[in-house]
Design a protein around this motif. Structure first.
Motif, PDB file in Angstrom:
ATOM      1  N   LEU A 107       0.828  -1.202   0.000  1.00 32.38           N
ATOM      2  CA  LEU A 107       0.000   0.000   0.000  1.00 32.38           C
ATOM      3  C   LEU A 107       0.867   1.260   0.000  1.00 32.38           C
ATOM      4  O   LEU A 107       0.576   2.240  -0.707  1.00 32.38           O
ATOM      5  CB  LEU A 107      -0.919  -0.008   1.225  1.00 32.38           C
ATOM      6  N   TYR A 108       1.947   1.235   0.760  1.00 29.03           N
ATOM      7  CA  TYR A 108       2.845   2.389   0.821  1.00 29.03           C
ATOM      8  C   TYR A 108       3.514   2.635  -0.533  1.00 29.03           C
ATOM      9  O   TYR A 108       3.600   3.777  -0.997  1.00 29.03           O
ATOM     10  CB  TYR A 108       3.902   2.157   1.895  1.00 29.03           C
ATOM     11  N   ARG A 109       3.984   1.557  -1.177  1.00 33.83           N
ATOM     12  CA  ARG A 109       4.625   1.712  -2.479  1.00 33.83           C
ATOM     13  C   ARG A 109       3.674   2.320  -3.507  1.00 33.83           C
ATOM     14  O   ARG A 109       4.034   3.224  -4.253  1.00 33.83           O
ATOM     15  CB  ARG A 109       5.105   0.343  -2.995  1.00 33.83           C
ATOM     16  N   SER A 110       2.467   1.778  -3.551  1.00 34.64           N
ATOM     17  CA  SER A 110       1.530   2.155  -4.610  1.00 34.64           C
ATOM     18  C   SER A 110       0.831   3.489  -4.379  1.00 34.64           C
ATOM     19  O   SER A 110       0.463   4.176  -5.342  1.00 34.64           O
ATOM     20  CB  SER A 110       0.468   1.062  -4.786  1.00 34.64           C
ATOM     21  N   THR A 111       0.621   3.873  -3.115  1.00 30.42           N
ATOM     22  CA  THR A 111      -0.164   5.074  -2.834  1.00 30.42           C
ATOM     23  C   THR A 111       0.563   6.124  -2.011  1.00 30.42           C
ATOM     24  O   THR A 111       0.122   7.274  -1.952  1.00 30.42           O
ATOM     25  CB  THR A 111      -1.455   4.698  -2.071  1.00 30.42           C
ATOM     26  N   GLY A 112       1.650   5.749  -1.339  1.00 28.41           N
ATOM     27  CA  GLY A 112       2.332   6.673  -0.440  1.00 28.41           C
ATOM     28  C   GLY A 112       1.688   6.731   0.930  1.00 28.41           C
ATOM     29  O   GLY A 112       2.106   7.528   1.781  1.00 28.41           O
ATOM     30  N   ILE A 113       0.691   5.875   1.181  1.00 29.69           N
ATOM     31  CA  ILE A 113       0.004   5.848   2.476  1.00 29.69           C
ATOM     32  C   ILE A 113       0.741   4.904   3.421  1.00 29.69           C
ATOM     33  O   ILE A 113       0.977   3.734   3.101  1.00 29.69           O
ATOM     34  CB  ILE A 113      -1.456   5.380   2.316  1.00 29.69           C
ATOM     35  N   SER A 114       1.108   5.421   4.591  1.00 27.00           N
ATOM     36  CA  SER A 114       1.767   4.614   5.610  1.00 27.00           C
ATOM     37  C   SER A 114       0.706   4.144   6.607  1.00 27.00           C
ATOM     38  O   SER A 114       0.090   4.957   7.304  1.00 27.00           O
ATOM     39  CB  SER A 114       2.836   5.446   6.313  1.00 27.00           C
ATOM     40  N   LEU A 115       0.486   2.828   6.648  1.00 27.45           N
ATOM     41  CA  LEU A 115      -0.550   2.253   7.511  1.00 27.45           C
ATOM     42  C   LEU A 115       0.101   1.581   8.714  1.00 27.45           C
ATOM     43  O   LEU A 115       0.846   0.609   8.567  1.00 27.45           O
ATOM     44  CB  LEU A 115      -1.382   1.237   6.732  1.00 27.45           C
ATOM     45  N   LYS A 116      -0.173   2.094   9.898  1.00 26.45           N
ATOM     46  CA  LYS A 116       0.371   1.536  11.137  1.00 26.45           C
ATOM     47  C   LYS A 116      -0.620   0.540  11.730  1.00 26.45           C
ATOM     48  O   LYS A 116      -1.803   0.851  11.917  1.00 26.45           O
ATOM     49  CB  LYS A 116       0.669   2.649  12.144  1.00 26.45           C
ATOM     50  N   LEU A 117      -0.122  -0.655  12.055  1.00 22.51           N
ATOM     51  CA  LEU A 117      -0.961  -1.716  12.604  1.00 22.51           C
ATOM     52  C   LEU A 117      -0.769  -1.834  14.110  1.00 22.51           C
ATOM     53  O   LEU A 117       0.339  -1.585  14.614  1.00 22.51           O
ATOM     54  CB  LEU A 117      -0.621  -3.046  11.939  1.00 22.51           C
ATOM     55  N   PRO A 118      -1.780  -2.236  14.836  1.00 22.22           N
ATOM     56  CA  PRO A 118      -1.624  -2.485  16.283  1.00 22.22           C
ATOM     57  C   PRO A 118      -0.689  -3.671  16.504  1.00 22.22           C
ATOM     58  O   PRO A 118      -0.490  -4.499  15.615  1.00 22.22           O
ATOM     59  CB  PRO A 118      -3.054  -2.819  16.741  1.00 22.22           C
ATOM     60  N   ASP A 134      -9.759   8.785  -4.662  1.00 16.98           N
ATOM     61  CA  ASP A 134      -9.151   9.592  -3.605  1.00 16.98           C
ATOM     62  C   ASP A 134      -8.901   8.734  -2.367  1.00 16.98           C
ATOM     63  O   ASP A 134      -9.391   7.605  -2.233  1.00 16.98           O
ATOM     64  CB  ASP A 134     -10.015  10.804  -3.281  1.00 16.98           C
ATOM     65  N   ARG A 135      -8.140   9.286  -1.437  1.00 21.42           N
ATOM     66  CA  ARG A 135      -7.714   8.507  -0.272  1.00 21.42           C
ATOM     67  C   ARG A 135      -8.861   8.166   0.666  1.00 21.42           C
ATOM     68  O   ARG A 135      -8.840   7.110   1.305  1.00 21.42           O
ATOM     69  CB  ARG A 135      -6.611   9.267   0.471  1.00 21.42           C
ATOM     70  N   ASP A 136      -9.846   9.039   0.741  1.00 23.87           N
ATOM     71  CA  ASP A 136     -10.985   8.724   1.604  1.00 23.87           C
ATOM     72  C   ASP A 136     -11.717   7.485   1.107  1.00 23.87           C
ATOM     73  O   ASP A 136     -12.140   6.631   1.906  1.00 23.87           O
ATOM     74  CB  ASP A 136     -11.952   9.915   1.654  1.00 23.87           C
ATOM     75  N   ALA A 137     -11.822   7.363  -0.219  1.00 27.46           N
ATOM     76  CA  ALA A 137     -12.482   6.193  -0.791  1.00 27.46           C
ATOM     77  C   ALA A 137     -11.645   4.940  -0.551  1.00 27.46           C
ATOM     78  O   ALA A 137     -12.186   3.868  -0.234  1.00 27.46           O
ATOM     79  CB  ALA A 137     -12.722   6.405  -2.286  1.00 27.46           C
ATOM     80  N   VAL A 138     -10.330   5.059  -0.680  1.00 31.02           N
ATOM     81  CA  VAL A 138      -9.450   3.912  -0.427  1.00 31.02           C
ATOM     82  C   VAL A 138      -9.563   3.486   1.033  1.00 31.02           C
ATOM     83  O   VAL A 138      -9.647   2.287   1.348  1.00 31.02           O
ATOM     84  CB  VAL A 138      -7.985   4.267  -0.774  1.00 31.02           C
ATOM     85  N   ARG A 139      -9.576   4.459   1.933  1.00 33.42           N
ATOM     86  CA  ARG A 139      -9.655   4.138   3.363  1.00 33.42           C
ATOM     87  C   ARG A 139     -10.983   3.450   3.696  1.00 33.42           C
ATOM     88  O   ARG A 139     -11.011   2.474   4.445  1.00 33.42           O
ATOM     89  CB  ARG A 139      -9.494   5.421   4.192  1.00 33.42           C
ATOM     90  N   ALA A 140     -12.072   3.943   3.130  1.00 35.49           N
ATOM     91  CA  ALA A 140     -13.388   3.348   3.396  1.00 35.49           C
ATOM     92  C   ALA A 140     -13.433   1.898   2.926  1.00 35.49           C
ATOM     93  O   ALA A 140     -13.963   1.013   3.624  1.00 35.49           O
ATOM     94  CB  ALA A 140     -14.476   4.166   2.714  1.00 35.49           C
ATOM     95  N   ASP A 200      -4.341  10.637   9.218  1.00 36.41           N
ATOM     96  CA  ASP A 200      -3.679  11.915   9.477  1.00 36.41           C
ATOM     97  C   ASP A 200      -2.797  12.202   8.268  1.00 36.41           C
ATOM     98  O   ASP A 200      -1.606  11.908   8.261  1.00 36.41           O
ATOM     99  CB  ASP A 200      -2.851  11.840  10.755  1.00 36.41           C
ATOM    100  N   GLY A 201      -3.412  12.761   7.225  1.00 39.97           N
ATOM    101  CA  GLY A 201      -2.698  12.945   5.973  1.00 39.97           C
ATOM    102  C   GLY A 201      -2.400  11.594   5.350  1.00 39.97           C
ATOM    103  O   GLY A 201      -3.290  10.765   5.149  1.00 39.97           O
ATOM    104  N   ALA A 202      -1.116  11.362   5.055  1.00 37.82           N
ATOM    105  CA  ALA A 202      -0.704  10.077   4.479  1.00 37.82           C
ATOM    106  C   ALA A 202      -0.335   9.066   5.553  1.00 37.82           C
ATOM    107  O   ALA A 202       0.055   7.939   5.221  1.00 37.82           O
ATOM    108  CB  ALA A 202       0.484  10.287   3.542  1.00 37.82           C
TER     109      ALA A 202
END
Length: 324
Positions: A268-279, A296-302, A315-317
């Motif tokens: 996900l980070y490579r393709s979108t630049g979004i850094s997803l932190k896991l518990p 858009d990112r809101d749609a990806v997140r949903a 929080d941003g990316a």
């Protein structure tokens, strides 16, 4: 012996080689001091001497300006410049030395030019893609945060330094296309394939044709639909997946089947630049599904929240999954 000495050291070695042809005792002492000053001096001098020996037969046949070009003054002895005289020998040696130094230096110059690094890197930022067309007709599609190293003299050799790339290779049995990843190699057998390299593992998926994986202890031939995962300890896992899912990131889809979430976050980070932190503990959880990265990112997140059945705070990316 040095493959090709430092240019300044090479120049010194050539100068010493010429001086020693007519050296006195003091010169030999100075030469010994020069050799002892740096172990590399001996390597440089041996390299020069070896090439001079190789060229000596040609130099013996060479024609140099004769001593007749230096006419003696009328009051000098008539026999002062007769054949065999020391002055004539020094004149002949001087021209020979000049030719020798030019020849030896020329050999080194050619060697140094031929050993120049012809590689160059192409890299992408996170979320960026780039297509690289090679001289042989092959094509590389780079995903985000990816770097490949190419060779100007060999379009059939590519190193993937990090990230992900999809290769569409023009097959040539006489000149196989090779992808290098550290001490591992992928050799094309006529194919389209996807490669992911991280600091933890190498993943390969074949969408068309075949690829030969050459590891440190094992060689595996992969066919269309085959996937290979190799970790840093040499452990290899082979699996199968639909051909359409291999390299599907290029079409805006990340397709998974029982894949650890840690790998999903990397992709996900490579393709979108979004850094997803896991518990804690969630990175090993297995995930199956398709993540659409277009929009858009809101749609990806949903969409991602539905797939992993968890709340994601953005929080941003920088995104984080809320612990239950």
């Amino acid at each position: 012996m040095l493959a090709f000495p430092d240019p300044a050291m090479l120049e010194q070695a050539i100068a010493w080689h010429l001086r020693l042809k007519d050296a006195d005792e003091d010169t030999w002492v100075e030469f010994a001091e020069w050799l002892n000053a740096d172990p590399a001096h001996n390597d440089a001098y041996e390299a020069v001497a070896n090439r001079d020996a190789y060229l000596s037969s040609a130099l013996e046949k060479a024609t140099f300006p004769s001593s007749d070009q230096h006419e003696p003054a009328p009051d000098e002895d008539a026999h002062a410049h007769e054949p065999g005289d020391g002055i004539a020998r020094r004149s002949h040696w001087r021209w020979g030395a000049i030719a020798a130094s030019m020849a030896v230096a020329g050999v080194f110059a050619v060697q140094m030019l031929s050993n120049r690094d012809t590689s160059y890197a192409i890299a992408t930022a996170v979320g960026e893609t780039r297509t690289v067309s090679l001289a042989d007709g092959s094509e590389i599609l780079l995903n985000g945060n990816t770097e490949v190293i190419l060779d100007r003299n060999d379009a059939r050799l590519v190193e993937i330094a990090r990230g992900e790339a999809r290769f569409a290779v023009k097959h040539d049995e006489t000149d196989p296309f090779t992808v290098v990843a550290g001490d591992q190699r992928l050799v094309d057998i006529g194919t389209v394939f996807n490669v992911v390299r991280t600091d933890r593992h190498l993943r390969v998926g074949v969408a068309e044709g075949a690829v030969r994986y050459q590891g440190t202890a094992r060689t595996v031939e992969l066919r269309a639909g085959d996937n290979l995962a190799a970790d840093g300890r040499g452990k290899i896992e082979i699996s199968q997946s639909p051909v359409a899912s291999i390299g599907s990131w290029a079409d805006g889809e990340l397709v998974y089947d029982q894949t650890p979430l840690a790998q999903v976050t990397d992709d996900l980070y490579r393709s979108t630049g979004i850094s997803l932190k896991l518990p804690p503990g969630m990175d090993s959880r297995r995930f199956s599904g398709v993540i659409q990265t277009n929009g858009d990112r809101d749609a990806v997140r949903a969409r991602l929240e539905v797939l992993i059945d968890a709340k994601i705070v953005a929080d941003g990316a920088r995104w984080s999954v809320e612990a239950r």
